[in-house]
Design a protein around this motif. Sequence first.
Motif, PDB file in Angstrom:
ATOM      1  N   PHE A 127      -7.394 -11.825  -1.334  1.00  0.00           N
ATOM      2  CA  PHE A 127      -6.830 -10.653  -0.667  1.00  0.00           C
ATOM      3  C   PHE A 127      -7.127 -10.719   0.828  1.00  0.00           C
ATOM      4  O   PHE A 127      -8.183 -11.195   1.239  1.00  0.00           O
ATOM      5  N   ARG A 128      -6.206 -10.200   1.610  1.00  0.00           N
ATOM      6  CA  ARG A 128      -6.497  -9.974   3.019  1.00  0.00           C
ATOM      7  C   ARG A 128      -7.371  -8.718   3.114  1.00  0.00           C
ATOM      8  O   ARG A 128      -7.576  -8.021   2.116  1.00  0.00           O
ATOM      9  N   VAL A 129      -7.867  -8.430   4.298  1.00  0.00           N
ATOM     10  CA  VAL A 129      -8.668  -7.222   4.503  1.00  0.00           C
ATOM     11  C   VAL A 129      -7.749  -5.997   4.387  1.00  0.00           C
ATOM     12  O   VAL A 129      -6.649  -5.978   4.953  1.00  0.00           O
ATOM     13  N   LEU A 130      -8.213  -5.005   3.646  1.00  0.00           N
ATOM     14  CA  LEU A 130      -7.431  -3.782   3.427  1.00  0.00           C
ATOM     15  C   LEU A 130      -8.070  -2.613   4.155  1.00  0.00           C
ATOM     16  O   LEU A 130      -9.294  -2.516   4.229  1.00  0.00           O
ATOM     17  N   CYS A 131      -7.241  -1.706   4.654  1.00  0.00           N
ATOM     18  CA  CYS A 131      -7.776  -0.486   5.273  1.00  0.00           C
ATOM     19  C   CYS A 131      -7.668   0.673   4.286  1.00  0.00           C
ATOM     20  O   CYS A 131      -6.892   0.626   3.325  1.00  0.00           O
ATOM     21  N   ALA A 132      -8.454   1.694   4.515  1.00  0.00           N
ATOM     22  CA  ALA A 132      -8.523   2.842   3.604  1.00  0.00           C
ATOM     23  C   ALA A 132      -7.153   3.508   3.427  1.00  0.00           C
ATOM     24  O   ALA A 132      -6.791   3.912   2.312  1.00  0.00           O
ATOM     25  N   GLU A 133      -6.381   3.595   4.496  1.00  0.00           N
ATOM     26  CA  GLU A 133      -5.075   4.260   4.434  1.00  0.00           C
ATOM     27  C   GLU A 133      -4.113   3.522   3.495  1.00  0.00           C
ATOM     28  O   GLU A 133      -3.421   4.140   2.693  1.00  0.00           O
ATOM     29  N   GLU A 134      -4.067   2.190   3.590  1.00  0.00           N
ATOM     30  CA  GLU A 134      -3.141   1.456   2.711  1.00  0.00           C
ATOM     31  C   GLU A 134      -3.618   1.461   1.258  1.00  0.00           C
ATOM     32  O   GLU A 134      -2.803   1.440   0.334  1.00  0.00           O
ATOM     33  N   ILE A 135      -4.920   1.529   1.039  1.00  0.00           N
ATOM     34  CA  ILE A 135      -5.448   1.656  -0.326  1.00  0.00           C
ATOM     35  C   ILE A 135      -4.977   2.978  -0.926  1.00  0.00           C
ATOM     36  O   ILE A 135      -4.491   3.026  -2.053  1.00  0.00           O
ATOM     37  N   THR A 136      -5.092   4.047  -0.150  1.00  0.00           N
ATOM     38  CA  THR A 136      -4.645   5.371  -0.615  1.00  0.00           C
ATOM     39  C   THR A 136      -3.138   5.382  -0.870  1.00  0.00           C
ATOM     40  O   THR A 136      -2.679   5.884  -1.896  1.00  0.00           O
ATOM     41  N   ARG A 137      -2.367   4.822   0.056  1.00  0.00           N
ATOM     42  CA  ARG A 137      -0.904   4.791  -0.119  1.00  0.00           C
ATOM     43  C   ARG A 137      -0.520   4.000  -1.371  1.00  0.00           C
ATOM     44  O   ARG A 137       0.396   4.385  -2.099  1.00  0.00           O
ATOM     45  N   TYR A 138      -1.213   2.898  -1.616  1.00  0.00           N
ATOM     46  CA  TYR A 138      -0.905   2.094  -2.802  1.00  0.00           C
ATOM     47  C   TYR A 138      -1.218   2.884  -4.079  1.00  0.00           C
ATOM     48  O   TYR A 138      -0.434   2.867  -5.028  1.00  0.00           O
ATOM     49  N   GLN A 140      -1.022   6.028  -4.467  1.00  0.00           N
ATOM     50  CA  GLN A 140      -0.005   7.075  -4.591  1.00  0.00           C
ATOM     51  C   GLN A 140       1.318   6.561  -5.160  1.00  0.00           C
ATOM     52  O   GLN A 140       2.130   7.344  -5.635  1.00  0.00           O
ATOM     53  N   THR A 141       1.530   5.248  -5.156  1.00  0.00           N
ATOM     54  CA  THR A 141       2.751   4.696  -5.759  1.00  0.00           C
ATOM     55  C   THR A 141       2.712   4.786  -7.284  1.00  0.00           C
ATOM     56  O   THR A 141       3.744   4.703  -7.937  1.00  0.00           O
ATOM     57  N   GLY A 142       1.503   4.918  -7.859  1.00  0.00           N
ATOM     58  CA  GLY A 142       1.356   4.944  -9.315  1.00  0.00           C
ATOM     59  C   GLY A 142       1.245   3.563  -9.938  1.00  0.00           C
ATOM     60  O   GLY A 142       0.864   3.434 -11.101  1.00  0.00           O
ATOM     61  N   GLU A 143       1.558   2.531  -9.190  1.00  0.00           N
ATOM     62  CA  GLU A 143       1.544   1.176  -9.727  1.00  0.00           C
ATOM     63  C   GLU A 143       0.167   0.722 -10.236  1.00  0.00           C
ATOM     64  O   GLU A 143       0.081   0.058 -11.272  1.00  0.00           O
ATOM     65  N   PRO A 144      -0.925   1.040  -9.552  1.00  0.00           N
ATOM     66  CA  PRO A 144      -2.227   0.500  -9.956  1.00  0.00           C
ATOM     67  C   PRO A 144      -2.779   1.055 -11.272  1.00  0.00           C
ATOM     68  O   PRO A 144      -3.676   0.461 -11.862  1.00  0.00           O
ATOM     69  N   CYS A 145      -2.266   2.174 -11.741  1.00  0.00           N
ATOM     70  CA  CYS A 145      -2.887   2.901 -12.853  1.00  0.00           C
ATOM     71  C   CYS A 145      -3.090   2.079 -14.122  1.00  0.00           C
ATOM     72  O   CYS A 145      -4.101   2.237 -14.794  1.00  0.00           O
ATOM     73  N   ASP A 146      -2.159   1.218 -14.469  1.00  0.00           N
ATOM     74  CA  ASP A 146      -2.265   0.487 -15.738  1.00  0.00           C
ATOM     75  C   ASP A 146      -2.485  -1.010 -15.527  1.00  0.00           C
ATOM     76  O   ASP A 146      -2.168  -1.814 -16.387  1.00  0.00           O
ATOM     77  N   LYS A 147      -3.050  -1.377 -14.388  1.00  0.00           N
ATOM     78  CA  LYS A 147      -3.216  -2.787 -14.055  1.00  0.00           C
ATOM     79  C   LYS A 147      -4.692  -3.168 -14.026  1.00  0.00           C
ATOM     80  O   LYS A 147      -5.509  -2.486 -13.392  1.00  0.00           O
TER      81      LYS A 147
END
Length: 190
Positions: A127-138, A140-147
């Motif tokens: 992974f590249r370095v992630l910022c808190a804002e993009e973690i939150t936005r991701y 909110q997409t709902g995609e991470p919930c079942d992964k």
Amino acid sequence: MYPEIALASASPRRRELLQQIAVPFRLVQVDVDESRQGEESPTAYVSRLARAKAQAGAAKLQYQLPVLGADTIVVVDQHILGKPVDQADFSRMMQLLSGRCHQVLTAVALLSQHNSQQCLVSTEVCFRVLCAEEITRYWQTGEPCDKAGGYGIQGQGGRFVSRINGSYSAVVGLPLCETDLLLRNWQEQA
């Protein structure tokens, strides 16, 4: 070309991957306890789950078809990252993965009454370095919930991946090359 099999998985990604290589299959729903047993290593854990899913499917179908079971886990520092239970758990996972590499382990088991084959594929994902804002936005997409590990490489989570070393399809949920070889070997032994 391939024998008809049963797929013991609820994963739409595994269905799509089998369709991609034209494997004829039917779905069988299984319920397997996915709890880790004691100090079970990540490789032993993912392999046991794939086997347990195939065994549950074979028993449910009374061994009428070969059954394919698979499981995928994300491992960082020998710790297994499952599906996030909430946003705080997800954020913790993303911070752990940010700016570094981890392993994705996918085990595949093919089982019938008289034959059993299994493989394990390990892929390094960075992974590249992630910022808190993009973690939150991701989140909110709902995609991470079942992964597993809280991200889908085939979806929006793919934008965090700077490189992989190994099988892309294994990270999605089913290593196509190894699954093809398992099925070909299966036919030769039949």
